[in-house]
Design a protein around this motif. Structure first.
Motif, PDB file in Angstrom:
ATOM      1  N   ASP A  25      41.032  10.330  -1.382  1.00  0.00           N
ATOM      2  CA  ASP A  25      41.139  10.287  -2.828  1.00  0.00           C
ATOM      3  C   ASP A  25      41.837  11.561  -3.267  1.00  0.00           C
ATOM      4  OD1 ASP A  25      39.235  12.346  -2.818  1.00  0.00           O
ATOM      5  OD2 ASP A  25      37.577  10.972  -3.196  1.00  0.00           O
ATOM      6  N   ALA A  26      41.999  11.742  -4.566  1.00  0.00           N
ATOM      7  CA  ALA A  26      42.745  12.900  -5.066  1.00  0.00           C
ATOM      8  C   ALA A  26      42.124  14.208  -4.595  1.00  0.00           C
ATOM      9  CB  ALA A  26      42.821  12.853  -6.583  1.00  0.00           C
ATOM     10  N   ARG A  30      43.997  16.918  -2.178  1.00  0.00           N
ATOM     11  CA  ARG A  30      44.214  18.282  -2.692  1.00  0.00           C
ATOM     12  C   ARG A  30      43.565  19.323  -1.771  1.00  0.00           C
ATOM     13  NH1 ARG A  30      46.308  18.686  -7.713  1.00  0.00           N
ATOM     14  NH2 ARG A  30      46.321  16.799  -9.015  1.00  0.00           N
ATOM     15  N   SER A  76      55.219   7.955  -7.460  1.00  0.00           N
ATOM     16  CA  SER A  76      54.316   6.799  -7.509  1.00  0.00           C
ATOM     17  C   SER A  76      55.029   5.554  -8.020  1.00  0.00           C
ATOM     18  CB  SER A  76      53.090   7.108  -8.371  1.00  0.00           C
ATOM     19  OG  SER A  76      53.469   7.428  -9.697  1.00  0.00           O
ATOM     20  N   ASP A 139      46.140  10.466 -10.908  1.00  0.00           N
ATOM     21  CA  ASP A 139      46.199  11.658 -10.063  1.00  0.00           C
ATOM     22  C   ASP A 139      46.166  11.335  -8.575  1.00  0.00           C
ATOM     23  OD1 ASP A 139      43.615  10.739  -9.922  1.00  0.00           O
ATOM     24  OD2 ASP A 139      42.687  12.723 -10.113  1.00  0.00           O
ATOM     25  N   TYR A 140      46.341  10.070  -8.203  1.00  0.00           N
ATOM     26  CA  TYR A 140      46.355   9.702  -6.785  1.00  0.00           C
ATOM     27  C   TYR A 140      47.069   8.375  -6.614  1.00  0.00           C
ATOM     28  CZ  TYR A 140      44.863   8.633  -2.019  1.00  0.00           C
ATOM     29  OH  TYR A 140      44.846   8.327  -0.680  1.00  0.00           O
ATOM     30  N   VAL A 164      49.493  13.213  -4.418  1.00  0.00           N
ATOM     31  CA  VAL A 164      48.828  13.757  -5.603  1.00  0.00           C
ATOM     32  C   VAL A 164      49.808  14.691  -6.309  1.00  0.00           C
ATOM     33  CG1 VAL A 164      46.462  13.618  -4.724  1.00  0.00           C
ATOM     34  CG2 VAL A 164      47.844  15.656  -4.244  1.00  0.00           C
ATOM     35  N   THR A 171      54.988  17.324  -5.926  1.00  0.00           N
ATOM     36  CA  THR A 171      54.037  16.337  -5.431  1.00  0.00           C
ATOM     37  C   THR A 171      53.691  16.649  -3.987  1.00  0.00           C
ATOM     38  OG1 THR A 171      54.965  14.607  -6.866  1.00  0.00           O
ATOM     39  CG2 THR A 171      53.669  13.871  -4.984  1.00  0.00           C
TER      40      THR A 171
END
Length: 292
Positions: A25-26, A30, A76, A139-140, A164, A171
């Motif tokens: 996930d984001a 990160r 994205s 954000d993901y 992300v 990115t």
């Protein structure tokens, strides 16, 4: 028991009509960006980039972690369209054909893989990828290509991209390329590594040569790293082409991909520019037609 086994296999290759689980996930991606700060800053690639490869029993995986000089929205949006994926996948020299299709299980890509400039399409290997938009959040982002069968005894192909947003319009992207193989695939790889692939290397440095130069990983891990790098450079070249008018985009990404690979001649050089550019122009024309 048999039905359960079939169901689990479908889940593994993404063919049951269910959205596959996200790789992360984001927050997790990160955190990976933070963990790799040193490798992203200090490396021999001339890019904010880190490559990892793994070899497991009957499976090879290559991961590319990179900071793209493209905003998250562009990344994205571009990677949510299967047709754009064909524009990306067509850039590596050995992709001879790609066309986005709509199948019974959703969108997919009809791909042919080969080698020679003048190779008839019917002599190239066919790979049918299913395409999944795994996550598309503010954000993901994550999308995935899966194919149960590949050429010469390979199987369970997976190409996953997760991203992300970062500060200053950049990115962070993770590209994962992997496939499985059995006895036939292992024998084919051994034959390749013993002949035309004998002197080829990957990107990971595993020591020093006698003259003090870096010693790069070889064998099957070298091969998976080369392929992962080709796909990453294809994504980056495609995104870069979106910054120019549509009429210039094809030429921009073809020339851009070749320029990018030439920075790593030992690993990625396969042909001269004129041969590559002429080949890709013709293959782009062929890409516009659906071919079985």
């Amino acid at each position: 028991m048999f039905r359960k086994a079939v169901f689990l296999l479908c889940l593994a290759i993404g063919c049951c009509g269910l959205a596959p689980a996200a790789l992360a996930d984001a927050g997790e991606l990160r955190a990976r960006h933070e963990q790799l700060q040193e490798q992203l800053r200090n490396n021999p690639y001339g890019r904010t980039l880190h490559i990892v490869s793994t070899e497991e029993p009957e499976r090879l995986t290559g991961d590319v972690f990179a900071v793209l000089d493209h905003p998250f929205a562009r990344v994205s949006t571009a990677l949510q369209d299967p047709a754009h994926w064909c524009d990306i996948l067509l850039l590596p020299f050995n992709t001879k054909y790609c066309h986005a299709v709509e199948g019974t299980n959703g969108p997919g890509l009809r791909v042919r893989i080969g080698r020679k400039f003048d190779q008839p399409l019917e002599q190239a290997y066919r790979i049918d990828f299913g395409w999944n938009k795994v996550a598309a959040q503010p954000d993901y982002f994550e999308s995935r290509l899966v194919a149960p069968q590949g050429p010469v005894g390979t199987r369970d192909y997976r190409i996953s991209v997760a991203a992300v947003p970062l500060e200053r319009g950049k990115t962070f992207l993770r590209l994962t390329y992997s496939y499985g193989y059995g006895l036939t695939g292992r024998l084919a790889m051994q034959a390749y590594l013993g002949t035309v692939g004998a002197d080829k290397v990957g990107f990971s440095v595993v020591g020093k040569e006698s003259d003090g130069q870096p010693q790069y990983i070889g064998g099957v891990r070298g091969a998976i790293e080369r392929n992962a790098m080709r796909y990453y450079l294809a994504i980056d070249s495609y995104l870069d082409s979106l910054t120019v008018p549509p009429a210039q985009q094809l030429e921009r990404r073809i020339q851009g991909w070749f320029d990018a690979t030439e920075r790593y001649p030992r690993q990625l050089r396969e042909m001269d520019r004129a041969t590559y550019v002429a080949m890709k122009r013709l293959e782009h024309e062929r890409q516009q037609t659906v071919i079985d």
